[in-house]
Design an enzyme around this catalytic site. Structure first.
Site, PDB file in Angstrom:
ATOM      1  N   ASP A   1      15.379   8.905 -95.509  1.00 19.08           N
ATOM      2  CA  ASP A   1      15.532   7.640 -94.789  1.00 19.08           C
ATOM      3  C   ASP A   1      16.073   7.968 -93.405  1.00 19.08           C
ATOM      4  OD1 ASP A   1      15.630   4.501 -95.825  1.00 19.08           O
ATOM      5  OD2 ASP A   1      16.889   4.859 -94.074  1.00 19.08           O
TER       6      ASP A   1
ATOM      7  N   VAL B   1      10.210   9.226 -89.955  1.00 21.12           N
ATOM      8  CA  VAL B   1       8.854   9.555 -90.412  1.00 21.12           C
ATOM      9  C   VAL B   1       7.848   9.566 -89.278  1.00 21.12           C
ATOM     10  CG1 VAL B   1       9.260   8.711 -92.755  1.00 21.12           C
ATOM     11  CG2 VAL B   1       8.311   7.148 -91.020  1.00 21.12           C
TER      12      VAL B   1
ATOM     13  N   ASN C   1       6.859   5.123 -98.264  1.00 18.08           N
ATOM     14  CA  ASN C   1       7.361   3.757 -98.295  1.00 18.08           C
ATOM     15  C   ASN C   1       8.008   3.300 -96.993  1.00 18.08           C
ATOM     16  OD1 ASN C   1       8.646   1.309 -99.703  1.00 18.08           O
ATOM     17  ND2 ASN C   1      10.454   2.475 -99.117  1.00 18.08           N
TER      18      ASN C   1
ATOM     19  N   TYR D   1       1.899  -5.344 -86.828  1.00 20.77           N
ATOM     20  CA  TYR D   1       2.221  -4.926 -88.199  1.00 20.77           C
ATOM     21  C   TYR D   1       0.971  -4.962 -89.067  1.00 20.77           C
ATOM     22  CZ  TYR D   1       4.539  -5.029 -92.786  1.00 20.77           C
ATOM     23  OH  TYR D   1       4.928  -4.764 -94.080  1.00 20.77           O
TER      24      TYR D   1
END
Length: 255
Positions: free
Chosen positions: A36, A63, A89, A155
Site C-alpha cells: 500500500d 503502484v 486492487n 476513472y
C-alpha cells in the site's frame, strides 16, 4: 483452506477490499505479500495478520512506479519461492466533476495509478508466473469499466482500460496456465465510497439515497460480498474462467 501454501500478492491492502481480502486469504492458508502507499497503515495490518499466525511480507510503494511492481514480485519469489495469486486492487478516484472541470493533473494521477499501475503489475507478474508454470491474476476494475459513469469520466476510462488489459493478457497467457480476470464492483460500504458520497450534490445522505435507488437490489454491497467474489475468481472452483469481467453490482448493469 483453498489457498494453503499459496503465495498471494495484494496491492492497496491497507483498507477497504484490500484489507479484508488479506485477512480472508490468510485465514484460508495463504502466505501474503501486501502493499500500500500508506506505509503506517500497511505495517499495522501486517502486525495484525502476523498476530493471527499468517506469514506476511509488507512492502510499501506506489503502484504507478514500475520499481514497485518489480519489487513486489521479487519479494514474493525471494520470501516464498513463487507467486501463485496476484490481486491488483490499488486504485484512486477523482472528485465528481463534469469532464471539462477535471484538472489535467488529477486525470494523469488516476490514469497512472488505476491503469498504468495494472499494466506495470501485469508486466512483471506474468513472466514470473510463466516461469513457474502458472498462476492467477485478478484486476479490480469497476462497473464504471463496463458502462459510462457521469462525473467520473477519467476513472471510467481507466477502468475500461483495465478490462482491456485483462482480456488481452488472458488471451496471451491462456496456454501458459495463467488465468487473468477482472472484478467490477459497484458502490460498496467502504470508507472511500462514503467519502465520495459526501462530495456529491446534496450531501452524503441524499447521495446515498440516489445511488441505492439506482441499484435494483436497493442497497450497497458489503465488503465481504465483494471479497467473496474476488476469492471465488482466484480459487480452484474458477479453474476454467479467464478473460472475464465479473460485475458484482446488485443488478446495476443488467438493464
Amino acid at each position: 483452506m483453498r489457498f494453503a501454501g499459496q503465495t498471494v500478492l495484494i496491492t492497496g491492502a491497507a483498507g477497504g477490499f484490500g484489507r479484508r481480502a488479506a485477512e480472508r486469504f490468510a485465514a484460508e492458508g495463504a502466505r501474503l505479500v501486501i502493499s500500500d502507499i500508506d506505509a503506517a497503515r500497511l505495517d499495522a495490518l501486517a502486525v495484525d495478520l502476523r498476530g493471527s499466525g499468517a506469514a506476511v511480507v509488507a512492502e510499501a510503494g506506489n503502484v504507478a512506479e514500475e520499481a514497485t511492481a518489480q519489487r513486489l514480485v521479487g519479494a514474493a519469489v525471494d520470501a516464498y519461492g513463487r507467486l501463485d495469486v496476484a490481486v491488483n486492487n490499488a486504485g484512486v478516484a477523482h472528485p465528481y466533476l463534469k469532464l471539462p472541470d477535471i484538472e489535467a493533473r488529477q486525470a494523469e494521477t488516476v490514469i497512472a495509478v488505476d491503469l498504468m499501475g495494472v499494466f506495470l503489475a501485469l508486466k512483471h507478474q506474468l513472466p514470473a508466473m510463466e516461469r513457474q508454470g502458472g498462476g492467477v491474476i485478478l484486476n479490480v476494475a469497476s462497473v464504471a469499466g463496463l458502462v459510462g459513469a457521469p462525473l467520473l469520466s477519467v476513472y471510467a476510462a481507466a477502468k475500461h482500460g483495465v478490462i482491456g488489459l485483462t482480456k488481452t493478457a488472458a488471451l496471451e497467457y491462456a496456454r501458459k496456465n495463467i488465468r487473468v480476470n477482472a472484478i467490477c464492483p459497484s458502490f460498496a460500504d467502504t470508507a472511500m465510497v462514503k467519502d465520495e458520497l459526501a462530495q456529491m450534490r446534496g450531501g452524503a445522505d441524499a447521495a446515498l439515497e440516489r445511488v441505492v435507488g439506482a441499484i435494483p437490489m436497493r442497497r450497497l454491497a458489503s465488503v465481504d460480498e465483494i471479497v467473496s467474489a474476488m476469492m471465488m475468481l482466484c480459487g480452484p472452483e474458477s479453474a476454467f474462467v479467464t478473460g472475464a469481467a465479473l460485475p458484482v453490482d446488485g443488478g446495476l448493469t443488467a438493464a
